[in-house]
Motif scaffolding. Structure first.
Motif, PDB file in Angstrom:
ATOM      1  N   ASP A   1       0.832  -1.215   0.000  1.00 49.64           N
ATOM      2  CA  ASP A   1       0.000   0.000   0.000  1.00 49.64           C
ATOM      3  C   ASP A   1       0.859   1.255   0.000  1.00 49.64           C
ATOM      4  OD1 ASP A   1      -2.365  -1.430  -0.058  1.00 49.64           O
ATOM      5  OD2 ASP A   1      -2.700  -1.316   2.107  1.00 49.64           O
ATOM      6  N   GLU A   2       1.927   1.257   0.811  1.00 47.81           N
ATOM      7  CA  GLU A   2       2.835   2.409   0.838  1.00 47.81           C
ATOM      8  C   GLU A   2       3.496   2.598  -0.527  1.00 47.81           C
ATOM      9  OE1 GLU A   2       4.430   2.620   5.428  1.00 47.81           O
ATOM     10  OE2 GLU A   2       5.152   0.973   4.171  1.00 47.81           O
TER      11      GLU A   2
ATOM     12  N   LEU B   1       2.428   6.715  -6.972  1.00 48.89           N
ATOM     13  CA  LEU B   1       1.503   7.756  -7.416  1.00 48.89           C
ATOM     14  C   LEU B   1       2.097   9.146  -7.171  1.00 48.89           C
ATOM     15  CD1 LEU B   1      -1.220   8.372  -8.687  1.00 48.89           C
ATOM     16  CD2 LEU B   1      -2.222   8.284  -6.399  1.00 48.89           C
ATOM     17  N   GLY B   2       2.733   9.346  -6.025  1.00 51.86           N
ATOM     18  CA  GLY B   2       3.369  10.629  -5.729  1.00 51.86           C
ATOM     19  C   GLY B   2       4.492  10.952  -6.702  1.00 51.86           C
TER      20      GLY B   2
ATOM     21  N   ASP C   1       2.322   1.770  -3.427  1.00 55.46           N
ATOM     22  CA  ASP C   1       1.335   2.313  -4.366  1.00 55.46           C
ATOM     23  C   ASP C   1       1.204   3.825  -4.206  1.00 55.46           C
ATOM     24  OD1 ASP C   1       0.856  -0.207  -5.423  1.00 55.46           O
ATOM     25  OD2 ASP C   1      -1.000  -0.519  -4.269  1.00 55.46           O
ATOM     26  N   LYS C   2       1.182   4.301  -2.977  1.00 55.32           N
ATOM     27  CA  LYS C   2       1.094   5.746  -2.711  1.00 55.32           C
ATOM     28  C   LYS C   2       2.363   6.464  -3.160  1.00 55.32           C
ATOM     29  CE  LYS C   2      -2.112   5.216   1.116  1.00 55.32           C
ATOM     30  NZ  LYS C   2      -2.280   5.173   2.547  1.00 55.32           N
TER      31      LYS C   2
ATOM     32  N   LYS D   1      10.138  13.395  -3.569  1.00 55.26           N
ATOM     33  CA  LYS D   1       9.213  12.329  -3.960  1.00 55.26           C
ATOM     34  C   LYS D   1       9.903  11.079  -4.503  1.00 55.26           C
ATOM     35  CE  LYS D   1       5.287  15.314  -4.834  1.00 55.26           C
ATOM     36  NZ  LYS D   1       4.375  14.776  -3.841  1.00 55.26           N
TER      37      LYS D   1
END
Length: 100
Positions: A17-18, A24-25, A20-21, A85
């Motif tokens: 999950d991390e 995206l960032g 994936d975030k 990022k």
């Protein structure tokens, strides 16, 4: 024209999950440079590789020429995205630059 391709692998310490975030960032940050960097013709980040992939994401960008690519690397807008990022979350980076 010059293509600038980067392949990254994210650090193992992050959960799915991390990751994936984070991906995206990175995508949003780098693609937000469109129209803000002189000589940058196109920039896309692919974050949806198939399971057979050995990296987590890919930058595919096009520049007017090699001088524009060199200027991009030190442009403050790019450096900010890279420092906030990308670099804190990536374990490895591979780059291929070539003329088209």
């Amino acid at each position: 024209m010059v293509k600038h391709i980067i392949l990254w692998t994210l650090k193992d310490e992050f959960s799915t999950d991390e990751k994936d975030k984070i991906k995206l960032g990175i995508k949003e940050g780098l693609e937000s440079l469109t129209g803000r960097i002189p000589g940058l013709v196109d920039i896309k980040v692919n974050i949806s590789g198939l399971e057979s992939s050995t990296v987590d994401l890919m930058l595919d960008s096009t520049f007017e020429d090699e001088a524009a690519l060199k200027a991009y690397s030190v442009n403050p807008a790019h450096v900010e995205v890279a420092d906030t990022k990308v670099r804190p979350f990536t374990a490895s980076r591979a780059c291929l630059d070539y003329e088209i």
